[in-house]
Design an enzyme around this catalytic site. Structure first.
Site, PDB file in Angstrom:
ATOM      1  N   GLY A 191       0.881  -1.286   0.370  1.00  9.39           N
ATOM      2  CA  GLY A 191       0.109  -0.362   0.446  1.00  9.39           C
ATOM      3  C   GLY A 191       1.152   1.255   0.072  1.00  9.39           C
ATOM      4  O   GLY A 191       2.510   1.176  -0.131  1.00  9.39           O
ATOM      5  N   GLY A 192      -0.165   2.399   0.854  1.00  8.87           N
ATOM      6  CA  GLY A 192       1.091   3.407   0.870  1.00  8.87           C
ATOM      7  C   GLY A 192       2.719   3.303   1.042  1.00  8.87           C
ATOM      8  O   GLY A 192       3.269   4.128   0.720  1.00  8.87           O
ATOM      9  N   GLY A 426      22.595  12.987 -30.899  1.00 14.87           N
ATOM     10  CA  GLY A 426      22.518  12.661 -29.840  1.00 14.87           C
ATOM     11  C   GLY A 426      22.156  12.725 -28.366  1.00 14.87           C
ATOM     12  O   GLY A 426      22.257  12.906 -27.044  1.00 14.87           O
ATOM     13  N   ALA A 427      22.726  11.152 -28.164  1.00 18.92           N
ATOM     14  CA  ALA A 427      23.090  10.267 -27.386  1.00 18.92           C
ATOM     15  C   ALA A 427      24.326  10.574 -26.686  1.00 18.92           C
ATOM     16  O   ALA A 427      25.381  10.735 -26.119  1.00 18.92           O
ATOM     17  CB  ALA A 427      22.968   8.677 -27.659  1.00 18.92           C
TER      18      ALA A 427
END
Length: 536
Positions: A191-192, A426-427
């Protein structure tokens, strides 16, 4: 006079002696209470914990901290909740042990859930203890280690338990980038409760005994009809290999906690300090002749970048982070000349070392961590570009790749990049090129820095000439050769000042150590702002 003085002294102390006796009774009572708190709920509960292959909270703390260094805080705390049978059961510690001690003589704060008490579930008093120790860690400027083994919020305490988690999350965020935060998952975390580890710097898990998930197998089955075990849904291997939630996974608690100690030895106490220096038994000028054989000159031939790192760093020792997730990029902590460095490297053995969504996220978070804690960054490039494909584009490779770009551009620690072979498009820019702020950029004579590979460039630039030629294949070979000779030769970038030096691979270790030594006093400021707005 001496006799009178002696009598007077005895007479004066007589009433105090009576009070001392009462105090001794109270001290004896305290010892009984402390013994009860130390023992836990029952021997049977302890045996049950051991039968699951799990240590108790106190045994875990003893393993983590230097012998005799633990100072407990609020040992006698009890919950004050009523109803649902809670008023009849008020154990000391309220299911969490908090305090501080030392690891290798350096202060570390710790809290450990005690699964034997309410299944380690968090209530108001339980949360308040954790809040206090977190505040103390932030104020003292020392790492915080959480030993997690709890069943989530204590249902009987309702919204008070949920508010307790909110206070933990708020402090996790406040401490982020200020002190190292390490979450060690040694049992369930559902859960949380799973969001606190997700907010910390590092997550450790133990196979078979620890799990993390937001909704458990029963809820998954009820909502989707899918049947899955707890380990299949949120076990250590799932989070180490598939989700990337877990940075380190081990087979047993003892090994896991030993590796936590090793990680702490590589981190500073806080963001105002440098990582601790280590003994430098490996000669800084040691030549790396093996690298000539490890890395093929042919950019299309794969090799193991991990072996390159092992050859360069002190004594061949390094700690790889997220070893099994996004394996096309390596992130590791090591020492060079006794000083801690963070290493980011493409891994040609996996997907040829391309950058994709997961690799970009992994490297970006690691770069941010290094920058937050004053750890210099060494980047080893051998990257053909970003991974093409519809899934990558629709999955947001632009957005995720920008995370890595942002992390590097935002980092003010010393940054050195080394291009081993290819660095395309771009890499190349994203992997800490000089144009985005690398302090020093080196390259091996085997480097190929270009917009794209020669074959691809030929198809774009000389498409018409190739198509019109009497022998298209011969024409292709000729223009590819010309493109390589003109724009991809080893000294092209160096001639334009985009590479500081082309070095002999055998000199890599010495060059990096000398450069890091020079950069150790680097000072760089970012523009005044509340915070940036990084791509998400």
């Amino acid at each position: 006079m001496r006799e009178e003085h002696a009598v007077t002294t005895v007479n004066d102390l007589s009433p105090i002696s009576g009070e001392a006796a009462a105090t001794r009774v109270r001290v004896a009572e305290l010892q009984v209470v402390r013994a009860e708190a130390m023992a836990g709920p029952s021997r049977r509960a302890t045996e049950t914990q051991h039968a699951k292959g799990k240590l108790t909270a106190r045994e875990r703390i003893e393993l983590l901290l230097d012998p005799g260094s633990f100072q407990e805080v609020e040992q006698l705390r009890r919950h004050r909740a009523t109803g649902f049978g809670l008023e009849a059961k008020k154990p000391y510690t309220d299911g969490v042990i908090t305090g501080w001690g030392t690891v290798a003589d350096r202060t570390v704060f710790v809290y450990a859930h005690d699964f034997r008490i309410f299944g380690g579930a968090l209530g108001e008093a339980h949360a308040t203890k954790i809040h206090k120790i977190m505040d103390m860690a932030i104020a003292a400027g020392a790492p915080l280690v959480s030993l997690n083994d709890g069943a989530g919020a204590r249902i009987q305490e309702g919204v008070s338990a949920l508010a307790g988690y909110g206070g933990i999350f708020q402090r996790n965020t406040k401490a982020s980038g200020v002190i190292p935060q390490i979450s060690v998952m040694l049992g369930p975390c559902a859960g949380g409760a799973a969001y606190s580890p997700a907010l910390t710097d590092f997550v450790f898990m133990v196979r078979e005994t620890s799990q993390m998930f937001i909704t458990g197998p029963d809820v998954v089955k009820a909502v989707t009809g899918e049947e899955i075990t707890q380990n299949g849904l949120g076990g250590a291997d799932v989070h180490a290999q598939t989700s990337g939630v877990c940075h380190f996974a081990y087979d047993d608690e003892e090994t896991c906690i030993q590796e936590v100690q090793y990680l702490l030895s590589l981190l500073p106490q806080n963001n105002r300090q440098y990582p601790p220096s280590g003994p430098n038994t490996d000669p800084p000028a040691r030549r790396n002749e093996m690298l000539l054989d490890l890395v093929p000159a042919d950019g299309n031939q794969p090799y193991d970048m991990a072996k390159v790192i092992e050859e360069i760093v002190d004594d061949g020792e390094y700690l790889e982070v997220h070893e099994r997730w996004a394996r096309n990029v390596i992130c590791a902590l090591a020492r060079l000349g006794g000083q801690v460095v963070g290493i980011v490297a493409n891994q040609p053995q996996t997907l040829a070392g391309v950058l994709d969504i997961e690799a970009s996220e992994k490297a970006a978070r690691f770069v941010q961590m290094c920058d937050a804690f004053n750890i210099p960054i060494v980047t080893l490039l051998d990257v053909p570009g970003f991974l093409p494909g519809v899934d990558q584009e629709h999955g947001g490779i632009i957005r995720h790749g920008a995370k890595l770009l942002y992390a590097y551009c935002n980092a003010t620690v010393p940054r050195i990049s080394l291009i081993l072979r290819k660095a395309y498009g771009g890499a190349y820019i994203v992997m800490d090129s000089q144009s985005i702020g690398a302090d020093l950029t080196y390259a091996w004579p085997t480097n190929e820095i270009a917009v794209m590979g020669a074959d691809g460039a030929a198809n774009v630039v000389f498409r018409r000439q190739i198509a019109d030629a009497d022998d298209p294949e011969a024409m292709r070979e000729r223009v590819v050769k010309e493109y390589k000779a003109e724009l991809m030769h080893p000294y092209y970038a160096a001639e334009r000042g985009l590479v500081d030096d082309v070095i002999d691979p055998a000199d890599t270790r010495e060059t990096l150590i000398r450069s890091l030594s020079m950069l150790r006093t680097k000072h760089a400021d970012l523009p005044s702002r509340k915070h940036g707005n990084p791509p998400q």
